[in-house]
Motif scaffolding. Sequence first.
Motif, short mmCIF file in Angstrom:
data_model
loop_
_atom_site.label_atom_id
_atom_site.label_comp_id
_atom_site.label_asym_id
_atom_site.label_seq_id
_atom_site.Cartn_x
_atom_site.Cartn_y
_atom_site.Cartn_z
N TYR A 18 0.85 -1.19 0.00
CA TYR A 18 0.00 0.00 0.00
C TYR A 18 0.88 1.24 0.00
O TYR A 18 2.07 1.19 0.35
CB TYR A 18 -0.93 0.02 1.22
N SER A 19 0.31 2.35 -0.42
CA SER A 19 0.96 3.65 -0.37
C SER A 19 -0.09 4.70 -0.05
O SER A 19 -1.30 4.44 -0.16
CB SER A 19 1.64 4.00 -1.70
N VAL A 20 0.34 5.87 0.35
CA VAL A 20 -0.59 6.97 0.60
C VAL A 20 -0.03 8.24 -0.03
O VAL A 20 1.17 8.53 0.10
CB VAL A 20 -0.86 7.16 2.11
N VAL A 21 -0.88 8.98 -0.71
CA VAL A 21 -0.50 10.27 -1.30
C VAL A 21 -1.08 11.37 -0.42
O VAL A 21 -2.30 11.43 -0.21
CB VAL A 21 -1.00 10.42 -2.74
N THR A 76 -4.93 10.06 0.03
CA THR A 76 -5.42 9.03 -0.88
C THR A 76 -4.62 7.76 -0.63
O THR A 76 -3.41 7.71 -0.90
CB THR A 76 -5.28 9.47 -2.34
N PHE A 77 -5.28 6.75 -0.10
CA PHE A 77 -4.65 5.47 0.22
C PHE A 77 -4.79 4.54 -0.98
O PHE A 77 -5.88 4.41 -1.54
CB PHE A 77 -5.28 4.86 1.45
N CYS A 78 -3.69 3.91 -1.36
CA CYS A 78 -3.67 3.12 -2.60
C CYS A 78 -3.20 1.69 -2.37
O CYS A 78 -2.30 1.44 -1.58
CB CYS A 78 -2.71 3.77 -3.61
N ALA A 79 -3.82 0.78 -3.11
CA ALA A 79 -3.26 -0.56 -3.27
C ALA A 79 -2.03 -0.40 -4.17
O ALA A 79 -2.12 0.20 -5.23
CB ALA A 79 -4.29 -1.48 -3.92
N ASP A 80 -0.89 -0.92 -3.73
CA ASP A 80 0.36 -0.64 -4.46
C ASP A 80 1.24 -1.89 -4.55
O ASP A 80 1.92 -2.26 -3.60
CB ASP A 80 1.11 0.49 -3.75
N PHE A 81 1.20 -2.52 -5.72
CA PHE A 81 2.13 -3.61 -6.00
C PHE A 81 3.29 -3.14 -6.88
O PHE A 81 4.15 -3.94 -7.26
CB PHE A 81 1.42 -4.81 -6.65
N HIS A 109 -0.93 10.90 -10.77
CA HIS A 109 0.12 10.23 -11.56
C HIS A 109 0.42 8.84 -11.02
O HIS A 109 1.59 8.45 -10.88
CB HIS A 109 1.40 11.07 -11.59
N LEU A 110 -0.62 8.07 -10.72
CA LEU A 110 -0.41 6.73 -10.18
C LEU A 110 0.07 5.80 -11.29
O LEU A 110 -0.58 5.69 -12.33
CB LEU A 110 -1.71 6.19 -9.57
N PRO A 111 1.17 5.11 -11.10
CA PRO A 111 1.73 4.24 -12.14
C PRO A 111 1.04 2.88 -12.20
O PRO A 111 0.10 2.61 -11.43
CB PRO A 111 3.20 4.09 -11.72
N ASN A 112 1.52 2.03 -13.07
CA ASN A 112 1.01 0.68 -13.21
C ASN A 112 1.07 -0.06 -11.86
O ASN A 112 2.01 0.12 -11.08
CB ASN A 112 1.85 -0.08 -14.24
N LEU A 113 0.03 -0.86 -11.58
CA LEU A 113 -0.08 -1.65 -10.36
C LEU A 113 -0.27 -0.80 -9.10
O LEU A 113 0.03 -1.23 -7.98
CB LEU A 113 1.11 -2.60 -10.19
N VAL A 114 -0.78 0.41 -9.29
CA VAL A 114 -1.18 1.25 -8.15
C VAL A 114 -2.62 1.69 -8.39
O VAL A 114 -2.96 2.15 -9.49
CB VAL A 114 -0.27 2.48 -8.00
N PHE A 115 -3.47 1.55 -7.37
CA PHE A 115 -4.90 1.83 -7.55
C PHE A 115 -5.45 2.51 -6.30
O PHE A 115 -5.22 2.04 -5.17
CB PHE A 115 -5.65 0.51 -7.78
N PRO A 116 -6.18 3.63 -6.45
CA PRO A 116 -6.73 4.32 -5.28
C PRO A 116 -7.86 3.52 -4.64
O PRO A 116 -8.75 3.04 -5.33
CB PRO A 116 -7.25 5.64 -5.88
#
Length: 247
Positions: free
Chosen positions: A43-46, A75-80, A145-152
């Motif tokens: 996960y990541s957070v913006v 904004t919390f993201c699923a991040d692989f 600007h969320l890259p591939n394999l990152v989803f809000p």
Amino acid sequence: MIESVKNRRSIRKYKQQDIDPNLLNDLLSTASRVSTIGNMQVYSVVVTRDAEMKAKLAPAHFNQPMVKGAPVVLTFCADFNRFTKWCELRNAKPGYANFLSFMNAATDALLYTQNFCTLAEEAGLGICYLGTVIYNPQQVIETLHLPNLVFPIATITLGYPDECPAQPDRLPIEAIVHEERYCDYTSEMIDKLYAYKESLPENKQFIAENNKETLAQVFTDVRYKKSDNEFMSDNFFKALKQQGFIE
């Protein structure tokens, strides 16, 4: 903390008081002690503080005023993306461009989100959870600007409360807890479990304002219509494909 959770409420109006970056970073760091699938932390957070950036995010959230009014939007993201790059740099072949991996990362992200929210409220801050992030994911993806394999997955507005709204109703505990196995609901049980919600003056007003016969009809015909759900579901899967989680 139990009392804090019992008394919690969503805050949509905030004081124009900045949040100390050290406090915010401490909350975000402490929240990461939450459980995570396989200790991968996918996960990541913006963190959005800039007024111009908040204005760009607002349309994705149906221009709800707290997006622009809150000192901070998270904004919390699923991040692989990060984990996949680590694997590739360590001569390991990742296999995370699939729906199961998305679900794992989404679960991680939501666990982290809730842990953060609990800590933030305990620290005297107010939050409001915006489910709209999964209604319009493409706009959020593009803006941040969320890259591939990152989803809000979740958006939270954050700040010091400038209101103390009434707590919304909740179903009784017997509505949600099943002992040993799932016990399906009879019509009589449904009537009993929803009686209090249906008796509230604000919900009766809700029915009248929408010219409906029952509160359930407000949900099915106005708030969460089948056609809207199907449209947004299709949009959601398009965004998952765009971000590389499904083919």
